[in-house]
Design an enzyme around this catalytic site. Sequence first.
Site, PDB file in Angstrom:
ATOM      1  N   ASP A   1       0.952  -1.245  -0.160  1.00  6.25           N
ATOM      2  CA  ASP A   1       0.208  -0.164  -0.214  1.00  6.25           C
ATOM      3  C   ASP A   1       1.185   1.264   0.199  1.00  6.25           C
ATOM      4  OD1 ASP A   1      -2.457  -1.536  -0.024  1.00  6.25           O
ATOM      5  OD2 ASP A   1      -1.875  -2.201   2.414  1.00  6.25           O
TER       6      ASP A   1
ATOM      7  N   HIS B   1      -6.480  -4.959  -3.971  1.00 11.66           N
ATOM      8  CA  HIS B   1      -7.198  -4.283  -2.133  1.00 11.66           C
ATOM      9  C   HIS B   1      -7.680  -3.520  -2.509  1.00 11.66           C
ATOM     10  CE1 HIS B   1      -6.945  -4.219   2.004  1.00 11.66           C
ATOM     11  NE2 HIS B   1      -5.528  -3.803   2.192  1.00 11.66           N
TER      12      HIS B   1
ATOM     13  N   GLU C   1      -8.061  -8.728   9.427  1.00 15.46           N
ATOM     14  CA  GLU C   1      -5.621  -9.263   9.306  1.00 15.46           C
ATOM     15  C   GLU C   1      -5.430  -8.572  11.150  1.00 15.46           C
ATOM     16  OE1 GLU C   1      -4.206  -7.614   4.666  1.00 15.46           O
ATOM     17  OE2 GLU C   1      -4.419  -6.253   7.040  1.00 15.46           O
TER      18      GLU C   1
END
Length: 355
Positions: free
Chosen positions: A100, A124, A212
């Site tokens: 990211d 994602h 997560e």
Amino acid sequence: MATINFGGVEEHVVTRDEFPLEKARTILKDETIAVIGYGVQGPGQALNLRDNGFNVIIGQRRDSASWSKAEADGWVEGETLFDIEEAAERGTIIANLLSDAGQIAVWPTLKARLTAGKTLYFSHGFGITFNDQTNIIPPADVDVVLVAPKGSGTSLRRLFVAGGGLNSSFAVYQDATGHAYEKAIALGIGVGSGYLFETDFKREVYSDLTGERGVLMGALAGIIEAQYQVLRQRGHSPSEAFNETVEELTQSLVPLVGENGMDWMFSNCSVTAQRGALDWKGKFREATLPVLNELYDSVASGAEAARTIQRGSTPGYRQELEAELKEVRESELWQTGATVRELRSKATEKVEELS
């Protein structure tokens, strides 16, 4: 799509039966898939796509460990392995599989090469959903799609090589060409998905970040540490505390849950274990619900994204991360685990010698 009943709720799911690999190849036959990043998801997805007969190239920073890994996996410099700029130029589908933080840093480079009609692919929803923080705002004349395998790139590759598939989510954020939907599904089949569940970018990233930080990693690690600590403080040896906290969980109980569900796992344990689990699971549920709601609110507000971006872009973050991981690795709990795994491996070797 197939209609499948999930606990009383009907959902539409893409299967390989109605969308076989040959159909996916036909849809993407004129596309060049540029996989940008060869770290966590990149290798598994790229290798599966290549083995499935798609035209794949890799974009990676030169002189990096990931560049060397790509070469070791058979990608050839100047033919299928390029620097990020050239790969993005050549690709008609740009698969942005960087971290990211990496996606934020490289976005200006990719955006400049997203000409009309190209496809921008993610695994994602982070960059798009939190674009007020990432500034990842695609041009209006490109398709933007997502395929998110429900596991690591290593698992995706391992299952593919074994002849299986990892379930994935898929989504379309922007359909500029009128073909984004079929391209998303074709890519999902191409990377080795078993089944494809439709979602959107926001739901994908909200559930992913919650999972997560919750059950999949954060909560699991935290409750393991807590139980190990309690057993050690109450006089149990390191091996006993580890075996009753981790070894039985990973080697016996979780596989049973994966095979046939929680009730089946309960029914294959002793009456004492069954009764205790059923009596105490509600207490753990009620204790953790407030924490999980706090977590989800933090994800939805963008606070988790902000923290991730801030920490991930801090100079020296990799060194800080390694120090944190070193602390975990060198703790009594996980040093004990290393010894138990070694003994397990030796026992397996001995059995194989005798068979």
